[in-house]
Design a protein around this motif. Structure first.
Motif, mmCIF file in Angstrom:
data_model
loop_
_atom_site.group_PDB
_atom_site.id
_atom_site.type_symbol
_atom_site.label_atom_id
_atom_site.label_comp_id
_atom_site.label_asym_id
_atom_site.label_seq_id
_atom_site.Cartn_x
_atom_site.Cartn_y
_atom_site.Cartn_z
ATOM 1 N N ARG A 12 -12.876 8.278 -2.932
ATOM 2 C CA ARG A 12 -12.499 6.892 -3.156
ATOM 3 C C ARG A 12 -10.976 6.766 -3.067
ATOM 4 O O ARG A 12 -10.246 7.729 -3.306
ATOM 5 C CB ARG A 12 -12.978 6.422 -4.521
ATOM 6 C CG ARG A 12 -12.271 7.087 -5.717
ATOM 7 C CD ARG A 12 -12.598 6.365 -7.013
ATOM 8 N NE ARG A 12 -12.001 7.015 -8.169
ATOM 9 C CZ ARG A 12 -10.732 6.874 -8.541
ATOM 10 N NH1 ARG A 12 -9.908 6.121 -7.817
ATOM 11 N NH2 ARG A 12 -10.273 7.488 -9.618
ATOM 12 N N PRO A 13 -10.465 5.580 -2.735
ATOM 13 C CA PRO A 13 -9.011 5.405 -2.652
ATOM 14 C C PRO A 13 -8.327 5.689 -3.991
ATOM 15 O O PRO A 13 -8.896 5.430 -5.060
ATOM 16 C CB PRO A 13 -8.867 3.928 -2.274
ATOM 17 C CG PRO A 13 -10.151 3.561 -1.625
ATOM 18 C CD PRO A 13 -11.200 4.372 -2.335
ATOM 19 N N ARG A 15 -6.126 4.849 -6.939
ATOM 20 C CA ARG A 15 -5.682 3.615 -7.569
ATOM 21 C C ARG A 15 -4.277 3.848 -8.132
ATOM 22 O O ARG A 15 -4.097 4.682 -9.027
ATOM 23 C CB ARG A 15 -6.649 3.193 -8.680
ATOM 24 C CG ARG A 15 -7.988 2.695 -8.137
ATOM 25 C CD ARG A 15 -8.967 2.376 -9.245
ATOM 26 N NE ARG A 15 -8.432 1.467 -10.257
ATOM 27 C CZ ARG A 15 -8.333 0.137 -10.113
ATOM 28 N NH1 ARG A 15 -8.730 -0.428 -8.972
ATOM 29 N NH2 ARG A 15 -7.860 -0.610 -11.088
ATOM 30 N N VAL A 32 1.293 0.911 0.122
ATOM 31 C CA VAL A 32 -0.048 1.056 -0.443
ATOM 32 C C VAL A 32 -1.035 0.144 0.282
ATOM 33 O O VAL A 32 -2.142 0.558 0.648
ATOM 34 C CB VAL A 32 -0.034 0.728 -1.953
ATOM 35 C CG1 VAL A 32 -1.461 0.655 -2.503
ATOM 36 C CG2 VAL A 32 0.762 1.772 -2.723
ATOM 37 N N LEU A 33 -0.624 -1.098 0.507
ATOM 38 C CA LEU A 33 -1.524 -2.064 1.146
ATOM 39 C C LEU A 33 -1.842 -1.696 2.588
ATOM 40 O O LEU A 33 -2.875 -2.133 3.130
ATOM 41 C CB LEU A 33 -0.904 -3.462 1.086
ATOM 42 C CG LEU A 33 -0.663 -4.029 -0.318
ATOM 43 C CD1 LEU A 33 -0.049 -5.416 -0.241
ATOM 44 C CD2 LEU A 33 -1.947 -4.045 -1.134
ATOM 45 N N ASP A 36 -5.385 3.294 3.962
ATOM 46 C CA ASP A 36 -6.811 3.246 3.663
ATOM 47 C C ASP A 36 -7.173 4.093 2.455
ATOM 48 O O ASP A 36 -8.236 3.891 1.864
ATOM 49 C CB ASP A 36 -7.625 3.727 4.870
ATOM 50 C CG ASP A 36 -7.466 2.825 6.080
ATOM 51 O OD1 ASP A 36 -7.238 1.606 5.884
ATOM 52 O OD2 ASP A 36 -7.557 3.335 7.217
ATOM 53 N N ASP A 37 -6.306 5.056 2.106
ATOM 54 C CA ASP A 37 -6.652 5.987 1.027
ATOM 55 C C ASP A 37 -6.080 5.575 -0.323
ATOM 56 O O ASP A 37 -6.150 6.330 -1.284
ATOM 57 C CB ASP A 37 -6.181 7.405 1.378
ATOM 58 C CG ASP A 37 -4.670 7.506 1.514
ATOM 59 O OD1 ASP A 37 -4.015 6.469 1.766
ATOM 60 O OD2 ASP A 37 -4.136 8.628 1.377
ATOM 61 N N MET A 38 -5.492 4.368 -0.425
ATOM 62 C CA MET A 38 -4.912 3.899 -1.675
ATOM 63 C C MET A 38 -5.206 2.425 -1.874
ATOM 64 O O MET A 38 -5.376 1.669 -0.915
ATOM 65 C CB MET A 38 -3.391 4.124 -1.699
ATOM 66 C CG MET A 38 -2.977 5.563 -1.668
ATOM 67 S SD MET A 38 -1.174 5.768 -1.767
ATOM 68 C CE MET A 38 -1.062 7.534 -1.411
ATOM 69 N N GLU A 39 -5.224 2.029 -3.149
ATOM 70 C CA GLU A 39 -5.319 0.622 -3.484
ATOM 71 C C GLU A 39 -4.420 0.340 -4.681
ATOM 72 O O GLU A 39 -4.213 1.216 -5.533
ATOM 73 C CB GLU A 39 -6.758 0.208 -3.790
ATOM 74 C CG GLU A 39 -7.373 0.883 -4.993
ATOM 75 C CD GLU A 39 -8.818 0.450 -5.207
ATOM 76 O OE1 GLU A 39 -9.467 0.020 -4.240
ATOM 77 O OE2 GLU A 39 -9.297 0.566 -6.357
ATOM 78 N N LEU A 40 -3.859 -0.852 -4.717
ATOM 79 C CA LEU A 40 -2.946 -1.215 -5.794
ATOM 80 C C LEU A 40 -3.746 -1.661 -7.012
ATOM 81 O O LEU A 40 -4.494 -2.648 -6.949
ATOM 82 C CB LEU A 40 -2.001 -2.319 -5.343
ATOM 83 C CG LEU A 40 -0.806 -2.567 -6.278
ATOM 84 C CD1 LEU A 40 0.182 -1.399 -6.182
ATOM 85 C CD2 LEU A 40 -0.099 -3.875 -5.928
ATOM 86 N N ALA A 41 -3.581 -0.939 -8.114
ATOM 87 C CA ALA A 41 -4.289 -1.262 -9.346
ATOM 88 C C ALA A 41 -3.471 -2.172 -10.248
ATOM 89 O O ALA A 41 -4.029 -2.897 -11.083
ATOM 90 C CB ALA A 41 -4.650 0.018 -10.098
ATOM 91 N N ILE A 64 -3.098 -10.715 -3.225
ATOM 92 C CA ILE A 64 -4.111 -9.652 -3.152
ATOM 93 C C ILE A 64 -4.987 -9.624 -4.402
ATOM 94 O O ILE A 64 -5.864 -8.776 -4.531
ATOM 95 C CB ILE A 64 -3.453 -8.268 -2.947
ATOM 96 C CG1 ILE A 64 -2.491 -7.953 -4.102
ATOM 97 C CG2 ILE A 64 -2.736 -8.215 -1.609
ATOM 98 C CD1 ILE A 64 -1.938 -6.543 -4.073
#
Length: 355
Positions: A12-13, A15, A32-33, A36-41, A64
């Motif tokens: 999973r990406p 966070r 980050v945006l 594909d391997d990260m998402e902003l938490a 977002i």
């Protein structure tokens, strides 16, 4: 988790949380945006006016759905893998220690763009506090650095592999701030635009802050080369603008401070063995070439001696490069065993190719 697991496509990406949204912080959010391997938490902001604003909007993007917060507890309560820590430099590393340890204890790895390149430079108590917090949270802490990162420490250690015997390491970094957008950085932190009296009054805390940052790079290189430093000398000179200068961060009036050269010398056996020279110029194109032109110089005296020189074109955007430096560290830091992790502990990781 093993290092190999960190790069498994099905994972999973990650966070991640961006701590502070200055020029570098906004670049991190954009990075980050775009991955594909990260998402902003989450995102922490220092300015009350930014609290509640969508993090995408702060970074110059469409919303977002992640609102920035100025409340530390909001960040501590988040489900996140890593905090990208990029506050303004502090002259007192211990003043930030409780906050850093709280983030680590909450189960979040930290990749710092400001300090923590080599925490051992601040003594065993500082390191022990970090280690205990990492143990409580089951996480790691690593400093990628901005000025105190890569050219001042990683590159010398990389080139050192080509020399059998080294007697002195010298690096010089010349920065041109003509296009740097941050008033906080250019006018407040660097002191450009101040008259000499005001600049000298601000020099004492600035000296402490700069020594704190660059002592880590000196000690990291020394440790990598098997040398114990006895002490660190700090010297600073400044020059005034000969004419009014217009910069992206605001005007620098004539006869105010527009350039400074900082020299940090790591001493062993009574002589300098590692020297870092940092030159800041408000507008290099309109100032004398004294102290060199924008770019980097690296020299290792030894057998054989090695020299590497670049101009400012070696990187198209230093801010996004600093952001990428930190982001590319996230997978290996999250995969590392809990504790303080420096460049001497982690594998080298590059960026992602997009096809």
């Amino acid at each position: 988790m093993s290092t190999a697991d960190a790069f498994t496509p099905s994972r999973r990406p990650y966070r991640v949380v961006q701590w502070a949204t200055g020029a570098v912080g906004r670049s991190v959010i954009n990075g980050v945006l775009d991955r594909d391997d990260m998402e902003l938490a989450g995102a922490w902001v220092h300015t009350p006016a930014k609290a509640g604003v969508d993090a995408g909007v702060l970074a110059g993007r469409d919303p977002i759905g992640v609102a920035a917060t100025g409340d530390v507890h909001d960040i501590l309560d988040l489900d996140a893998d890593c905090v990208l820590y990029a506050p303004s430099p502090s002259p007192d590393r211990f003043a930030e220690l409780d906050l850093i340890c709280s983030l680590l204890s909450s189960g979040k790895n930290i990749v710092s763009l400001n300090g923590l390149v080599y925490p051992q430079a601040h003594g065993p108590h500082y390191v022990n506090e970090l280690e205990q917090a990492c143990k409580r949270g089951g996480v790691s802490v690593h400093g990628s650095g901005i000025s105190g990162g890569f050219m001042a420490d990683v590159m010398p250690l990389t080139l050192a592999r080509l020399s059998q015997r080294i007697t002195h390491v010298y690096t010089r970094q010349v920065f041109d701030f003509a296009r740097h957008p941050s008033w906080q950085m250019v006018h407040h932190m660097l002191g450009f635009g101040k008259n000499e009296e005001a600049y000298r009054r601000a020099l004492r805390p600035a000296r402490t802050a700069m020594r704190t940052v660059f002592s880590e790079s000196l000690h990291l290189v020394a440790a990598g080369l098997g040398v114990d430093l006895d002490e660190i000398d700090v010297d600073v000179e400044h020059r005034l603008a000969r004419t009014d200068l217009a910069t992206a961060a605001g005007p620098i009036p004539r006869d105010t401070v527009a350039a400074a050269r900082w020299t940090f010398s790591g001493l062993a056996a009574g002589r300098p063995v590692i020297t870092i020279e940092i030159v800041h110029k408000a507008d290099a194109a309109r100032m004398p070439d004294e102290w060199g032109r924008p770019g980097y110089s690296l020299r290792l005296d030894g057998r054989p001696s090695l020299t590497l020189v670049t101009d400012e074109q070696w990187v198209s955007d230093e801010i996004s490069a600093a952001a990428a430096h930190a982001l590319n560290s996230v997978p290996v830091v999250c995969a590392a065993e809990p504790g303080v992790r420096t460049y001497l502990d982690l594998p080298t990781v590059g960026g992602h190719m997009r096809i």
